[in-house]
Design an enzyme around this catalytic site. Structure first.
Site, PDB file in Angstrom:
ATOM      1  N   LYS A 179     -10.100  -8.311   7.574  1.00  0.00           N
ATOM      2  CA  LYS A 179     -10.810  -8.690   8.793  1.00  0.00           C
ATOM      3  C   LYS A 179     -10.678  -7.527   9.768  1.00  0.00           C
ATOM      4  O   LYS A 179      -9.696  -6.787   9.725  1.00  0.00           O
ATOM      5  CB  LYS A 179     -10.255  -9.980   9.391  1.00  0.00           C
ATOM      6  CG  LYS A 179      -8.841  -9.854   9.933  1.00  0.00           C
ATOM      7  CD  LYS A 179      -8.420 -11.114  10.643  1.00  0.00           C
ATOM      8  CE  LYS A 179      -6.963 -11.076  11.083  1.00  0.00           C
ATOM      9  NZ  LYS A 179      -6.742 -10.387  12.362  1.00  0.00           N
TER      10      LYS A 179
ATOM     11  N   HIS B 172       0.822  -1.206   0.000  1.00  0.00           N
ATOM     12  CA  HIS B 172       0.000   0.000   0.000  1.00  0.00           C
ATOM     13  C   HIS B 172       0.858   1.258   0.000  1.00  0.00           C
ATOM     14  O   HIS B 172       0.556   2.234  -0.677  1.00  0.00           O
ATOM     15  CB  HIS B 172      -0.956   0.004   1.199  1.00  0.00           C
ATOM     16  CG  HIS B 172      -2.248  -0.677   0.897  1.00  0.00           C
ATOM     17  ND1 HIS B 172      -2.361  -2.043   0.847  1.00  0.00           N
ATOM     18  CD2 HIS B 172      -3.481  -0.182   0.570  1.00  0.00           C
ATOM     19  CE1 HIS B 172      -3.624  -2.356   0.526  1.00  0.00           C
ATOM     20  NE2 HIS B 172      -4.305  -1.254   0.356  1.00  0.00           N
TER      21      HIS B 172
END
Lengths: 279, 187
Positions: free
Chosen positions: B104, B39
């Site tokens: 999650k 990222h």
């Protein structure tokens, strides 16, 4: 004086790190089976079913239970009447860990804290060595994943806060962590000691199986009390709601300074990768 | 009442628009893996005006760092990692066409706002079910283009995955919904 060969340590450690990552600890699997029966939420029961299936698949295929095969943490008890020949104890454990992570296709998850460059072989391992009486060498291995470790905390409470303060901190923290550490979790709680001892007590507490209550009845009772309060939060499996947020609370205590009340909460996800060998 | 959908990635606006929290989705098609280090690289590439290793339009990013693939399998164990660590990067990616992320755990307010602003969705897969989820991945290849500044990131590499019936749950939808249970604190 008993002699243990470093090559045996390497071999045993290499095998145990792989085994631990493929075979869920039996008491945890049993707790998952039981929880599936008593979980009140349908999504929670569904999650428990997936975890049962995942454990069976990992055992059958050799795939790790979880892709996060963790930092390798070892607790070692070295007998005073035992010597290691043909290499060092730390080096042997580290080499065995390297081999196991490479040959067992486990993920290498260790990096420089700031540059984030991966060390490439999951080293260094975190190795705690205690000298004990006797001539045996006992090695306990815990593959500790990042998600639950990130949700672990250490704090220095005021002595006046006592047991109520301990419970408040733990319950509030579990509430804040919510779904992040992959509930249902196991909570290792270290109470007392010093700033660095409390988290070691907490991590060691995770080594005690779920079907083994604390030997001191009063502490065993405290574990049950805290477990009930955590499960009353209703976070449930994966945070989707339910009455099983935590599979067990394990407490280790040690005396502390008259001015202090150190407290550590080491969160363990449901995927407990833990093995022990004795040489 | 939650519904079940079978969707094909990349996702279209109408695929995302219909989803509500609690819906179950079986996702097939092409998705991309990226976690912390990737990222950072994606954002650096955007800042430098460079091309990304995959098209963001309609894209689905899966937050996963798989274990090494055994012989004869496309990938090792491959469950989700915790999503909040990517929160700082996610809104910008949504504004450029990213339709969904898979991970999650909780997302921050800025991500939830970005989902609403850009008609996007946050899915969760079951954490710690990496061996099970691996069975739904049919192909995987690393697409770390060195000329784009993506050196080999090891477990953090950007991969293109082909998934079939990958089981997901809608936790944050494009309408401001949030599925996670609120902890019942006494005070």
């Amino acid at each position: 004086m008993r002699t243990i060969h470093a090559s045996d340590i390497i071999e045993q450690v290499a095998a145990m790190v792989v085994r631990a990552n493929r075979i869920l600890r039996p008491d945890v699997l049993a707790a998952i089976d039981q929880s599936k029966e008593r979980e009140t939420s349908a999504s929670g029961r569904d999650i428990f079913g997936q975890l049962q299936e995942n454990a069976a698949l990992a055992r059958a295929t050799g795939l790790p239970l979880c892709q996060d095969t963790g930092m390798a943490v070892f607790f070692v008890e070295l007998g005073e009447d035992c010597r290691i020949k043909g290499g060092g104890l730390r080096e042997g454990i580290t080499e065995g860990m390297r081999r196991g992570y490479k040959d067992g296709l486990l993920r290498k998850s260790v990096c420089d804290p700031l540059t984030r460059k991966n060390t490439g072989d999951n080293s260094p391992a975190v190795i705690h060595i205690d000298l004990v009486a006797g001539d045996k060498l006992k090695i306990s291995f815990l593959a500790k994943g990042g998600g639950s470790e990130n949700m672990s905390r250490v704090t220095m409470l005021s002595p006046a806060q006592g047991w109520q303060g301990v419970k408040d901190f733990v319950v509030n923290h579990v509430a804040e962590a919510g779904p992040n550490p992959c509930p249902p979790t196991i909570l290792g709680i270290g109470i007392g000691g010093s700033f660095e001892l409390a988290p070691i007590l907490a991590k060691k507490a995770l080594l005690r199986p779920l079907d083994e209550p604390h030997p001191e009845p009063e502490i065993a009772r405290m574990e049950q009390e805290l477990l009930a309060e955590v499960n009353a939060l209703g976070i449930g499996p994966m945070g989707l709601g339910g009455n099983v947020t935590c599979l067990g609370v394990r407490i280790n205590m040690a005396p502390c300074h008259i001015a202090s009340l150190p407290l550590a909460v080491n969160v363990q996800c449901h995927s407990v990768r833990h093995e022990e060998v004795e040489l | 009442m939650s519904k079940e959908y079978r969707l094909q990635a990349p996702l279209r606006d109408e695929d995302v628009q219909q989803l509500r929290v609690g819906d179950r989705v079986l996702l097939s098609g092409i998705i991309y893996t990226a976690r912390d280090a990737a990222h950072k690289k994606l954002i650096q590439a955007l800042d430098a005006g460079r091309e990304l290793p995959f098209p963001l339009q309609g894209a689905v990013i899966y937050y996963v760092g798989p274990s090494p693939a055994p012989e004869g399998r496309p990938i090792g164990s491959a469950g989700p990692t915790t999503s909040y660590r990517m929160d700082g990067y996610t809104p910008r990616l949504h504004s450029l066409g990213l339709k969904a992320t898979i991970g999650k755990g909780k997302r921050g307010q800025a991500v939830r706002d970005a989902l609403q602003a850009n008609n996007a969705v946050y899915f969760v897969a079951t954490g710690g079910a990496g061996a099970l989820l691996s069975q739904r991945i049919e192909a995987a290849k690393v697409i770390a283009f060195e000329d784009l500044g993506f050196e080999d990131l090891g477990p953090e590499a950007v991969r293109e995955l082909v998934v079939r019936d990958f089981p997901l749950l809608v936790v944050n939808d494009a309408h401001g919904g949030e599925l996670y249970a609120k902890p019942k604190l006494k005070k």
